[in-house]
Scaffold this motif. Structure first.
Motif, short mmCIF file in Angstrom:
data_model
loop_
_atom_site.label_atom_id
_atom_site.label_comp_id
_atom_site.label_asym_id
_atom_site.label_seq_id
_atom_site.Cartn_x
_atom_site.Cartn_y
_atom_site.Cartn_z
N ILE A 60 40.59 -13.07 3.05
CA ILE A 60 40.28 -12.39 2.28
C ILE A 60 40.80 -12.72 0.28
O ILE A 60 41.92 -11.88 1.21
N ASP A 61 40.49 -13.23 -0.13
CA ASP A 61 42.03 -13.79 -1.58
C ASP A 61 43.04 -14.04 -0.65
O ASP A 61 44.25 -13.26 -1.09
N ASN A 62 43.11 -15.06 0.75
CA ASN A 62 44.12 -15.45 1.22
C ASN A 62 44.83 -14.65 1.59
O ASN A 62 45.93 -15.36 1.82
N ILE A 63 44.50 -13.10 2.19
CA ILE A 63 45.15 -12.69 2.72
C ILE A 63 44.46 -12.76 4.11
O ILE A 63 43.43 -12.53 3.94
N ASP A 64 45.50 -12.92 5.24
CA ASP A 64 44.91 -12.67 6.56
C ASP A 64 44.70 -11.73 7.20
O ASP A 64 45.08 -10.61 7.20
N THR A 65 43.53 -11.88 7.42
CA THR A 65 42.56 -10.01 7.15
C THR A 65 42.95 -9.51 9.22
O THR A 65 43.32 -8.30 9.58
N ARG A 66 43.76 -10.36 9.81
CA ARG A 66 44.39 -10.27 11.61
C ARG A 66 46.24 -9.17 11.36
O ARG A 66 45.99 -8.57 12.09
N THR A 67 46.87 -9.64 10.01
CA THR A 67 47.82 -9.58 9.59
C THR A 67 48.06 -8.73 8.80
O THR A 67 49.04 -8.06 8.72
N SER A 68 46.81 -7.92 7.66
CA SER A 68 47.52 -7.40 7.03
C SER A 68 45.68 -6.92 6.94
O SER A 68 44.79 -7.17 6.68
N THR A 69 46.08 -5.68 5.83
CA THR A 69 44.61 -4.72 5.69
C THR A 69 44.54 -4.58 4.31
O THR A 69 43.56 -3.09 4.07
N SER A 70 45.28 -4.83 3.56
CA SER A 70 45.18 -4.81 2.45
C SER A 70 44.51 -5.00 1.66
O SER A 70 43.69 -4.85 0.55
N PHE A 71 43.13 -5.93 2.04
CA PHE A 71 42.14 -6.18 1.61
C PHE A 71 41.29 -5.35 1.48
O PHE A 71 39.74 -5.74 0.72
N LEU A 72 41.51 -4.38 2.99
CA LEU A 72 39.76 -3.80 2.63
C LEU A 72 40.56 -2.50 1.45
O LEU A 72 38.96 -2.34 1.58
N LYS A 73 40.81 -2.65 0.43
CA LYS A 73 40.93 -1.73 -0.37
C LYS A 73 39.29 -2.84 -1.69
O LYS A 73 39.00 -1.60 -3.01
N GLN A 74 39.69 -3.92 -1.42
CA GLN A 74 38.66 -4.60 -2.77
C GLN A 74 37.58 -4.64 -2.41
O GLN A 74 37.28 -5.61 -2.31
N ILE A 75 37.08 -4.48 -0.61
CA ILE A 75 35.88 -4.72 -0.20
C ILE A 75 34.78 -3.11 -0.10
O ILE A 75 35.15 -1.97 0.39
N GLY A 76 33.71 -3.41 -0.23
CA GLY A 76 32.64 -2.38 -0.66
C GLY A 76 31.25 -3.28 0.57
O GLY A 76 31.28 -4.22 0.63
N ALA A 77 30.93 -1.97 0.93
CA ALA A 77 29.81 -2.73 2.52
C ALA A 77 28.92 -1.32 2.74
O ALA A 77 28.82 0.08 2.54
N VAL A 78 28.01 -1.85 2.93
CA VAL A 78 26.88 -0.88 3.46
C VAL A 78 26.14 -1.46 4.98
O VAL A 78 25.11 -2.93 5.01
N LEU A 79 26.44 -0.34 5.94
CA LEU A 79 26.24 -1.62 7.10
C LEU A 79 25.42 -0.70 8.46
O LEU A 79 25.66 0.39 8.27
N GLY A 80 24.73 -1.48 8.35
CA GLY A 80 23.05 -0.96 9.30
C GLY A 80 22.39 0.53 8.83
O GLY A 80 22.60 1.23 9.19
N GLY A 81 22.80 0.27 7.50
CA GLY A 81 21.48 1.65 6.50
C GLY A 81 22.71 1.68 6.05
O GLY A 81 23.56 2.14 5.14
N CYS A 82 22.51 3.35 5.80
CA CYS A 82 23.08 4.48 5.48
C CYS A 82 23.96 5.29 6.11
O CYS A 82 24.42 6.35 5.70
N ARG A 83 24.99 4.51 7.25
CA ARG A 83 25.89 5.72 7.81
C ARG A 83 27.11 4.94 7.14
O ARG A 83 27.79 5.90 8.05
N ASN A 84 27.26 5.09 5.93
CA ASN A 84 28.62 5.21 5.54
C ASN A 84 28.81 5.99 4.15
O ASN A 84 29.34 5.86 3.39
N THR A 85 27.79 7.23 4.54
CA THR A 85 27.09 8.27 3.92
C THR A 85 28.53 9.44 4.81
O THR A 85 27.74 9.48 5.95
N ASN A 86 28.49 10.63 4.16
CA ASN A 86 29.06 11.71 4.60
C ASN A 86 27.74 12.95 4.38
O ASN A 86 27.23 12.81 3.08
N TRP A 87 26.82 13.22 5.07
CA TRP A 87 25.79 13.86 5.12
C TRP A 87 25.51 15.35 4.12
O TRP A 87 24.57 15.49 3.49
N ARG A 88 26.59 15.62 4.49
CA ARG A 88 26.40 16.96 3.79
C ARG A 88 27.62 17.11 2.59
O ARG A 88 27.37 18.21 1.99
#
Length: 307
Positions: A60-88
């Motif tokens: 992702i943006d030439n970053i090897d995702t196995r050797t660095s986690t810096s790419f996660l800052k520029q990822i938004g995701a909705v995975l499997g419906g609405c499970r990426n929220t705090n229900w309270r």
């Protein structure tokens, strides 16, 4: 922006992905299609580093995702419906919380959240905790979180699940605006092929963990057929009569007194109609449509099965 190279993953010696490769550029919307069990979820979860894969590389943006986690800052995701929220928390509180987790805050983020909150039709539910929202509004809250900090790359897994017609249209406009204005890239999985047809530039089709097709929607349709002619007849007709001329040239289906033919150019419809006239076959009704994304996908999979 995203490069998946020869990705392979097995569960209990059963392959879920086999040497899958595809890419996604900035300002592009790519659909990841396939039946249940085709490997879509495994692919998405691998990109997010939620699971480890066996072989291959993801950049992702030439970053090897196995050797660095810096790419996660520029990822938004909705995975499997609405499970990426705090229900309270409310939808806005969730969006602010997840933006801050990635280091984003300030007036611009708040304005973006307010704008999206309104666009998604959540204003009337502003004071409700997510747990008290309907299924569709929970999905909207998840979308708000994924888009709140304007990430470069967005993964949307079944984003239209539970959404009403108006909200689906709103989501289409939001995605198109994000692509045009901010050059965000989107990878979308969905069984709503009408939605895919309206927003996507390219499609990646998986079948039993293998790459079946990668290319533009137009290329997929042109490779198969561009048009569908439906002819309703006055009387039943034998398929063998039509096959004399059309066999091998068109995708022909006959259901009692209705003929459906998929073909590549407008001129070919004249050939078919001329043939019917020559054989005194009287149509009651004619309808010519552009080939839908759903039909193109179904035809692609059927051709694979025949081979």
């Amino acid at each position: 922006m995203l490069a998946v190279k020869e990705l392979s993953k097995s569960y209990a010696a059963e392959p879920a992905l086999s040497n899958v490769s595809f890419s996604l550029n900035r300002g592009e919307v790519v659909a990841l299609l396939g039946a249940n069990g085709s490997g879509k979820t495994t692919t998405v979860q691998s990109i997010c580093r939620l699971i480890e894969w066996d072989q291959g590389e993801i950049f992702i943006d030439n970053i090897d995702t196995r050797t660095s986690t810096s790419f996660l800052k520029q990822i938004g995701a909705v995975l499997g419906g609405c499970r990426n929220t705090n229900w309270r928390l409310t939808a806005k509180q969730n969006a602010d919380y997840f933006a801050r987790l990635r280091g984003f805050s300030g007036s611009s983020i708040r304005k973006n959240i307010e704008k999206l909150h309104t666009a998604l039709g959540l204003d009337e539910h502003a004071k409700k905790e997510v747990m008290k929202l309907s299924t569709g509004n929970k999905q909207k809250a998840a979308l708000l979180c994924a888009l709140s900090y304007s990430p470069d790359f967005v993964l949307l897994d079944e984003p239209t699940l539970g959404l009403d017609f108006n909200t689906v249209n709103d989501l289409q406009r939001i995605i198109k605006d994000r692509v045009e204005v901010a050059e965000q890239g989107f990878l979308v999985t969905s069984h709503d092929l009408g939605f895919i047809d309206k927003i996507c530039d390219r499609v990646v089709v998986l079948d039993h963990g293998k790459l079946l097709f990668e290319g533009s929607l137009d290329t997929l349709k042109a490779r198969l057929f561009k048009y569908e002619l439906t002819i309703e007849l006055k009387q039943p007709i034998e398929l063998s009569i039509l096959n004399n001329l059309w066999a091998g040239r068109f995708d022909l289906q006959l259901d009692q007194q209705t003929i459906k033919v998929n073909y590549g150019s407008p001129e070919q419809s004249l050939v078919m109609l001329h043939y019917l006239h020559e054989h005194n076959i009287q149509p009651l009704q004619l309808q010519i449509d552009s080939l839908s994304m759903e039909k193109a996908y179904q035809t692609l999979v059927q051709q694979k099965d025949v081979k």
